[in-house]
Design a protein around this motif. Structure first.
Motif, PDB file in Angstrom:
ATOM      1  N   TYR A 179     -13.081  -4.177  -6.339  1.00 13.71           N
ATOM      2  CA  TYR A 179     -13.255  -4.296  -5.002  1.00 13.71           C
ATOM      3  C   TYR A 179     -14.487  -3.590  -4.309  1.00 13.71           C
ATOM      4  CZ  TYR A 179      -8.755  -6.455  -5.445  1.00 13.71           C
ATOM      5  OH  TYR A 179      -7.469  -7.228  -5.706  1.00 13.71           O
ATOM      6  N   SER A 180     -14.978  -2.593  -4.868  1.00 15.56           N
ATOM      7  CA  SER A 180     -16.063  -1.747  -4.447  1.00 15.56           C
ATOM      8  C   SER A 180     -17.232  -2.331  -4.263  1.00 15.56           C
ATOM      9  CB  SER A 180     -16.202  -0.589  -5.429  1.00 15.56           C
ATOM     10  OG  SER A 180     -15.107   0.157  -5.223  1.00 15.56           O
ATOM     11  N   SER A 233     -13.430   0.498  -8.804  1.00 14.86           N
ATOM     12  CA  SER A 233     -12.676  -0.661  -8.498  1.00 14.86           C
ATOM     13  C   SER A 233     -13.528  -1.843  -8.425  1.00 14.86           C
ATOM     14  CB  SER A 233     -11.710  -0.545  -7.366  1.00 14.86           C
ATOM     15  OG  SER A 233     -11.420  -1.703  -6.875  1.00 14.86           O
TER      16      SER A 233
END
Length: 62
Positions: free
Chosen positions: A16-17, A14
């Motif tokens: 977001y990681s 992701s």
């Protein structure tokens, strides 16, 4: 459904990681979505049908 173990599967993290080490990776196939631990990519992934994966994501977002 074990087609996410295919060595040609394109696993991705992701966005977001960021650069975090503790995250999951996803790989989509025609009929399924595989989810695996990025720290242990050799372990068997959890494999969900596409409708089940959609329900999981909707549940997490709510």
């Amino acid at each position: 459904m074990n087609d996410t173990r295919d060595t040609t599967a394109r696993w991705r993290k992701s966005t977001y990681s960021g650069k975090a080490d503790a995250c999951v990776e996803l790989a989509g196939t025609t009929h399924a979505v595989g989810v695996r631990d990025s720290k242990n990519p050799e372990a068997d992934p959890i494999t969900l049908t596409r409708p089940a994966f959609t329900r999981l994501v909707r549940g997490l977002r709510s």
